[in-house]
Design an enzyme around this catalytic site. Structure first.
Site, PDB file in Angstrom:
ATOM      1  CG  PHE A  44      53.269   1.182  85.081  1.00 50.11           C
ATOM      2  CD1 PHE A  44      52.959   1.237  86.220  1.00 50.11           C
ATOM      3  CD2 PHE A  44      52.523   1.964  84.163  1.00 50.11           C
ATOM      4  CE1 PHE A  44      51.955   1.935  86.953  1.00 50.11           C
ATOM      5  CE2 PHE A  44      51.599   2.817  84.876  1.00 50.11           C
ATOM      6  CZ  PHE A  44      51.319   2.616  86.231  1.00 50.11           C
ATOM      7  CD  GLN A  45      48.383   1.189  84.474  1.00 54.15           C
ATOM      8  OE1 GLN A  45      48.133   1.678  83.352  1.00 54.15           O
ATOM      9  NE2 GLN A  45      47.688   1.773  85.472  1.00 54.15           N
ATOM     10  CE  LYS A  52      51.022   4.731  74.379  1.00 52.62           C
ATOM     11  NZ  LYS A  52      50.951   5.478  75.566  1.00 52.62           N
ATOM     12  CG  MET A  98      19.235 -14.719  97.883  1.00 52.10           C
ATOM     13  SD  MET A  98      17.397 -15.484  97.798  1.00 52.10           S
ATOM     14  CE  MET A  98      16.825 -14.339  96.221  1.00 52.10           C
ATOM     15  CD  GLU A 105      38.681   0.900  84.516  1.00 56.50           C
ATOM     16  OE1 GLU A 105      39.729   1.519  84.213  1.00 56.50           O
ATOM     17  OE2 GLU A 105      38.327   0.682  85.688  1.00 56.50           O
TER      18      GLU A 105
END
Length: 622
Positions: free
Chosen positions: A132-133, A182, A528, A70
């Site tokens: 969940f999630q 959803k 760096m 993602e």
């Protein structure tokens, strides 16, 4: 989605638009995206977003690109946005899918990039119950977005989407989150699609400088002897590059930019000072704050004055530009033109603040000065600037320290003259492309060298994570830029540390046939951080070596074998004699291509103004 529709006026709001057919919530969102002109979305499916993906499979307009992470998707959406000025669009599922977008959203917020991030959410009945999630993505992202939406009614979807794109792209651009539960995606309804939306209290287009304010600026220019234009990403966001060039033509004022403002003014122009700040050109820093030398005791002594007037346009006085902020252009009058009033006097107090669309302000200033030309052509100031540019151009040399490093001894024994410095790679790339390419970068030394040695004559040419400094940005952003601009050569200049963070996006390049190239400046270290260790920590290595400590002669990881596993062409370059031909092969490839170029870790980016210091402390000689 070819059902018949009917043009109507919403009786509740008197808004013109379209009454759509009966659709599922997920289909309504896709229809709304199509109406906004979206042609590409970078989307990774999951349980709470798969309804959207089902609807996207039926869209004939939108290309859905599956990233392999993602974060790769949101960085690719940013690359698309930075290359075009249009809003980039990405999508993820709830919970971990959404949280993986946060770095890219924060990056877009810091750099003022238009981005619409759509996330699936658990069903409304489960919100707040630790399902969940589930994460409170709306609340989590509030500090790093321009606006957030949590859709609670299917009828809101078309209006929310239109508002999201308007907010993301209007005024000072930025990221917007649209979180959709959803159950709303699965609900069916016949909804109204508005042609326009009116957002109460949001009208950035009305911010235009008055002629009184602009006349005051003209007066300051007329009285000035050493003016400098200091321009940033706001010029590019506002499509104000042409207006800036007109103002420079009318006034003859030298121009310096931020890294975000690269290409706003042609860097090959004689009045360009290139970019300023911690690793910017010495002459741009001198032009703004004056030139200093150290006396016998090591104390700074000013030997030439800097600007007496600084016209700051579309900038935010970032600490990497200003150093010790109260010393930045300490003896000059500062004018600040910006569309965002929150930036005025935030970091640096200014004499004349002007809240305005920067394109309008620059165009109107150019008109005023063209109608009544200045009496001063700043000839003496231009001579001083030219002398500074001749004295301290960007430069490099192969030092004894480079050749004595263990890294080079292991890999160039007997071929010391064949060492490749990172700057050489960018310089040769610039020559071979004639400057006609889009560059993306990771974050670190390679980022600074890319900006130093690849001159930008046009906006949206160098795409880099400037404000947040997000490693892993380079290659996914190159994918997004190449999708947006298939007519352009797109090359990611990366370090081995940055590149590895999103190396999985090579699979996206292969499967989606996106011909974004990558050059890894491979020094086996976090370059760096190593530079700062050398300067401030007696070269004590605090976990900055990325290679294999048990076999330092080995290049680890073996990028050649790894990238072959993705089915893409790759080659390693170790000797200077092979560099030009390898770059040419990469540029001629019609698919994604990676060059792994072995370079020394002892090379430092110069100039260098240590953090919190001033131009008087600048290290600029190679």
């Amino acid at each position: 989605m070819s059902e018949t529709t009917e043009t109507k006026t919403n009786p509740q709001t008197e808004t013109k638009g379209e009454l759509g057919p009966s659709l599922l919530g997920c289909e309504i969102l896709v229809r709304a995206l199509e109406r906004e002109g979206v042609d590409t979305i970078f989307a990774y499916p999951g349980g709470a977003s798969m309804e959207f993906h089902q609807a996207l499979t039926r869209s004939e307009q939108i290309r859905t690109i599956l990233p392999r992470h993602e974060q790769g998707g949101v960085f690719a959406a940013e690359g698309y946005a930075r290359a075009t000025g249009k809003a980039g669009v990405c999508m993820a599922t709830s919970g971990p899918g959404a949280t993986n977008l946060v770095t890219g959203i924060a990056d877009a917020y810091m750099d003022s990039i238009p981005l619409v991030s759509i996330t699936g959410q658990v069903p409304q009945a489960m919100i707040g119950k630790g399902g969940f999630q589930e994460t409170d993505f709306y609340g989590m992202t509030l500090p790093v977005v321009k606006h957030s939406f949590l859709v609670t009614d299917i009828n809101e979807i078309p209006t929310v989407v239109k508002q999201a794109f308007k907010i993301a792209t209007s005024g000072r651009p930025g990221p917007v989150v649209v979180d959709v539960p959803k159950n709303i995606q699965q609900t069916r309804a016949q909804v109204f699609f508005p042609d326009e939306v009116d957002i109460k209290g949001f009208d950035p287009e009305s911010k235009k400088a008055s002629d009184l304010e602009l006349n005051e600026i003209v007066g300051l220019i007329e009285k000035s002897e050493r003016p400098v234009l200091y321009v940033g990403g706001g010029i590019i966001s506002a499509d104000a590059s042409e207006a800036l060039r007109k103002l420079v033509d009318a006034t003859g004022i030298p121009v310096t930019s931020t890294v975000m403002g690269l290409g706003a003014f042609p860097e090959t122009h004689e009045l360009s000072l290139r970019w300023l700040g911690m690793h910017g050109s010495a002459y741009s820093n001198w032009a703004v704050s004056g030139e200093f030398e150290k006396d016998a005791e090591g104390n700074p002594v000013k030997i030439a004055d800097g600007a007496d007037l600084l016209l700051a346009c579309g900038v935010r006085f970032d600490d990497r530009v200003t150093g010790k902020v109260e010393k930045f252009c300490e003896h000059g009058t500062i004018v600040h033109i910006d569309i965002d009033p929150s930036e005025i006097n935030k970091n640096r107090k200014v004499a004349l603040p002007v809240v305005s669309d920067v394109k309008y302000a620059l165009e109107r200033l150019a008109e005023m000065i063209t109608e009544r030309p200045l009496q001063n052509d700043f000839a003496n100031w231009k001579k001083q600037v030219a002398a500074w540019k001749e004295k301290a151009p960007f430069g490099y040399r192969v030092t004894e320290e480079v050749m004595q490093s263990q890294h080079m001894k292991d890999h160039l024994a007997g071929f010391e003259s064949e060492v490749i410095l990172p700057q050489m790679v960018i310089e040769e790339l610039y020559k071979l492309t004639g400057g006609d390419a889009i560059l993306t970068t990771g974050v670190g030394q390679h980022q600074m060298w890319g900006c130093q040695y690849f001159l930008s004559d046009n906006p949206r040419q160098v795409l880099t994570s400037a404000g947040l400094g997000a490693m892993g940005f380079g290659y996914p952003a190159a994918l997004g830029a190449k999708v947006a601009r298939p007519d352009k050569e797109v090359i990611d200049i990366d370090g081995d540390g940055s590149f590895l963070m999103n190396v999985q996006e090579l699979a996206t390049a292969k499967i989606e046939k996106i011909a974004a190239k990558a050059i890894i400046l491979n020094n086996q270290h976090l370059g760096m951080v190593v530079q700062w260790e050398d300067r401030f920590y007696d070269s004590n290595r605090g976990h900055t070596y990325l290679g294999n400590p048990d076999d330092m002669k080995q290049i680890y990881p073996d990028y050649v074998e790894m990238i072959k596993g993705f089915g893409l062409p790759v080659e390693r370059v170790m000797y200077k004699r092979d560099l030009k031909a390898a770059l040419q092969r990469m540029l001629e490839s019609d698919e994604a291509y990676v060059l792994d170029v072995v370079v020394p870790y002892t090379e430092h980016v110069l100039p260098f103004i240590p953090a919190g210091h001033t131009v008087a402390d600048m290290i600029w000689k190679p």
